[in-house]
Design a protein around this motif. Structure first.
Motif, mmCIF file in Angstrom:
data_model
loop_
_atom_site.group_PDB
_atom_site.id
_atom_site.type_symbol
_atom_site.label_atom_id
_atom_site.label_comp_id
_atom_site.label_asym_id
_atom_site.label_seq_id
_atom_site.Cartn_x
_atom_site.Cartn_y
_atom_site.Cartn_z
ATOM 1 N N ASN A 1 -15.109 9.243 -3.265
ATOM 2 C CA ASN A 1 -15.129 9.916 -4.557
ATOM 3 C C ASN A 1 -15.254 11.436 -4.448
ATOM 4 O O ASN A 1 -15.178 12.124 -5.459
ATOM 5 C CB ASN A 1 -16.244 9.371 -5.434
ATOM 6 C CG ASN A 1 -15.951 7.955 -5.866
ATOM 7 O OD1 ASN A 1 -14.800 7.570 -6.035
ATOM 8 N ND2 ASN A 1 -16.984 7.168 -6.041
ATOM 9 N N VAL A 2 -15.457 11.947 -3.253
ATOM 10 C CA VAL A 2 -15.559 13.399 -3.081
ATOM 11 C C VAL A 2 -14.374 13.980 -2.325
ATOM 12 O O VAL A 2 -14.312 15.175 -2.104
ATOM 13 C CB VAL A 2 -16.885 13.806 -2.374
ATOM 14 C CG1 VAL A 2 -18.080 13.404 -3.206
ATOM 15 C CG2 VAL A 2 -16.968 13.230 -0.975
ATOM 16 N N TRP A 3 -13.423 13.133 -1.946
ATOM 17 C CA TRP A 3 -12.247 13.614 -1.242
ATOM 18 C C TRP A 3 -11.410 14.448 -2.189
ATOM 19 O O TRP A 3 -11.201 14.078 -3.347
ATOM 20 C CB TRP A 3 -11.439 12.454 -0.688
ATOM 21 C CG TRP A 3 -10.332 12.852 0.233
ATOM 22 C CD1 TRP A 3 -10.380 13.839 1.167
ATOM 23 C CD2 TRP A 3 -9.040 12.281 0.303
ATOM 24 N NE1 TRP A 3 -9.182 13.912 1.839
ATOM 25 C CE2 TRP A 3 -8.336 12.960 1.328
ATOM 26 C CE3 TRP A 3 -8.397 11.264 -0.361
ATOM 27 C CZ2 TRP A 3 -7.038 12.654 1.671
ATOM 28 C CZ3 TRP A 3 -7.099 10.963 -0.007
ATOM 29 C CH2 TRP A 3 -6.430 11.650 0.995
ATOM 30 N N GLU A 4 -10.941 15.597 -1.722
ATOM 31 C CA GLU A 4 -10.145 16.494 -2.552
ATOM 32 C C GLU A 4 -8.803 16.770 -1.906
ATOM 33 O O GLU A 4 -8.682 16.796 -0.686
ATOM 34 C CB GLU A 4 -10.886 17.815 -2.774
ATOM 35 C CG GLU A 4 -12.175 17.654 -3.560
ATOM 36 C CD GLU A 4 -12.862 18.976 -3.823
ATOM 37 O OE1 GLU A 4 -12.321 20.038 -3.447
ATOM 38 O OE2 GLU A 4 -13.948 18.932 -4.415
ATOM 39 N N VAL A 5 -7.817 16.987 -2.751
ATOM 40 C CA VAL A 5 -6.481 17.364 -2.317
ATOM 41 C C VAL A 5 -6.041 18.526 -3.195
ATOM 42 O O VAL A 5 -6.186 18.473 -4.416
ATOM 43 C CB VAL A 5 -5.492 16.189 -2.469
ATOM 44 C CG1 VAL A 5 -4.072 16.629 -2.174
ATOM 45 C CG2 VAL A 5 -5.887 15.037 -1.575
ATOM 46 N N ASP A 6 -5.526 19.555 -2.568
ATOM 47 C CA ASP A 6 -5.021 20.705 -3.318
ATOM 48 C C ASP A 6 -3.711 20.304 -3.999
ATOM 49 O O ASP A 6 -2.832 19.714 -3.369
ATOM 50 C CB ASP A 6 -4.791 21.872 -2.361
ATOM 51 C CG ASP A 6 -4.511 23.172 -3.067
ATOM 52 O OD1 ASP A 6 -3.763 23.182 -4.064
ATOM 53 O OD2 ASP A 6 -5.054 24.191 -2.624
ATOM 54 N N ASP A 7 -3.583 20.629 -5.275
ATOM 55 C CA ASP A 7 -2.368 20.294 -6.015
ATOM 56 C C ASP A 7 -1.107 20.831 -5.349
ATOM 57 O O ASP A 7 -0.051 20.211 -5.436
ATOM 58 C CB ASP A 7 -2.451 20.834 -7.452
ATOM 59 C CG ASP A 7 -3.472 20.105 -8.290
ATOM 60 O OD1 ASP A 7 -3.867 18.977 -7.925
ATOM 61 O OD2 ASP A 7 -3.894 20.666 -9.313
ATOM 62 N N THR A 8 -1.223 21.965 -4.684
ATOM 63 C CA THR A 8 -0.043 22.557 -4.045
ATOM 64 C C THR A 8 0.430 21.758 -2.828
ATOM 65 O O THR A 8 1.529 21.996 -2.338
ATOM 66 C CB THR A 8 -0.300 24.020 -3.631
ATOM 67 O OG1 THR A 8 -1.370 24.054 -2.685
ATOM 68 C CG2 THR A 8 -0.643 24.876 -4.846
ATOM 69 N N ASP A 9 -0.404 20.808 -2.345
ATOM 70 C CA ASP A 9 -0.005 19.960 -1.223
ATOM 71 C C ASP A 9 0.777 18.731 -1.668
ATOM 72 O O ASP A 9 1.373 18.043 -0.842
ATOM 73 C CB ASP A 9 -1.235 19.517 -0.424
ATOM 74 C CG ASP A 9 -1.878 20.653 0.338
ATOM 75 O OD1 ASP A 9 -1.175 21.630 0.667
ATOM 76 O OD2 ASP A 9 -3.089 20.573 0.602
ATOM 77 N N LEU A 10 0.774 18.423 -2.941
ATOM 78 C CA LEU A 10 1.447 17.225 -3.461
ATOM 79 C C LEU A 10 2.911 17.571 -3.754
ATOM 80 O O LEU A 10 3.321 17.753 -4.888
ATOM 81 C CB LEU A 10 0.724 16.727 -4.720
ATOM 82 C CG LEU A 10 -0.753 16.372 -4.523
ATOM 83 C CD1 LEU A 10 -1.394 16.030 -5.854
ATOM 84 C CD2 LEU A 10 -0.919 15.243 -3.517
ATOM 85 N N THR A 11 3.694 17.606 -2.682
ATOM 86 C CA THR A 11 5.042 18.179 -2.782
ATOM 87 C C THR A 11 6.183 17.219 -2.433
ATOM 88 O O THR A 11 7.334 17.645 -2.390
ATOM 89 C CB THR A 11 5.151 19.396 -1.849
ATOM 90 O OG1 THR A 11 4.871 18.964 -0.499
ATOM 91 C CG2 THR A 11 4.199 20.501 -2.253
ATOM 92 N N ASP A 12 5.885 15.959 -2.187
ATOM 93 C CA ASP A 12 6.955 15.060 -1.736
ATOM 94 C C ASP A 12 7.759 14.431 -2.859
ATOM 95 O O ASP A 12 8.814 13.844 -2.618
ATOM 96 C CB ASP A 12 6.380 13.969 -0.841
ATOM 97 C CG ASP A 12 5.982 14.496 0.519
ATOM 98 O OD1 ASP A 12 6.412 15.613 0.875
ATOM 99 O OD2 ASP A 12 5.237 13.804 1.227
ATOM 100 N N GLY A 13 7.282 14.495 -4.076
ATOM 101 C CA GLY A 13 8.016 13.918 -5.189
ATOM 102 C C GLY A 13 7.131 13.770 -6.401
ATOM 103 O O GLY A 13 5.967 14.187 -6.400
ATOM 104 N N VAL A 14 7.684 13.123 -7.434
ATOM 105 C CA VAL A 14 6.973 12.913 -8.690
ATOM 106 C C VAL A 14 7.233 11.478 -9.123
ATOM 107 O O VAL A 14 8.372 10.989 -9.031
ATOM 108 C CB VAL A 14 7.462 13.905 -9.773
ATOM 109 C CG1 VAL A 14 6.796 13.639 -11.096
ATOM 110 C CG2 VAL A 14 7.230 15.334 -9.331
#
Length: 71
Positions: A56-69
């Motif tokens: 529940n504390v793992w974070e991902v930067d939005d700018t890393d979510l780049t493979d698709g939608v």
């Protein structure tokens, strides 16, 4: 499969999809299973923390979510 799909839900929590061997490519699974309009990233399974007590504390930067939608 040694890949995982990560994305953020509406509350900005990191979600992980563990794909099954179903005859689809991981890209097809991501497009199908990630909620509509949510960007995602395909990562190696080794990049996912193994300690579930911290999930529940793992974070991902939005700018890393780049493979698709999600479709």
């Amino acid at each position: 499969m040694e890949k995982r799909i990560i994305y953020k839900d509406a509350e900005a929590r990191v979600c992980v999809i563990i794909p099954a061997n179903c005859g689809l490519t991981i890209e097809q699974i991501a497009t199908k299973d990630v909620p509509t309009g949510r960007p995602y990233k395909i990562v190696d399974a080794s990049e996912i923390p193994t300690d579930r007590s911290l999930r529940n504390v793992w974070e991902v930067d939005d700018t890393d979510l780049t493979d698709g939608v999600g479709a």
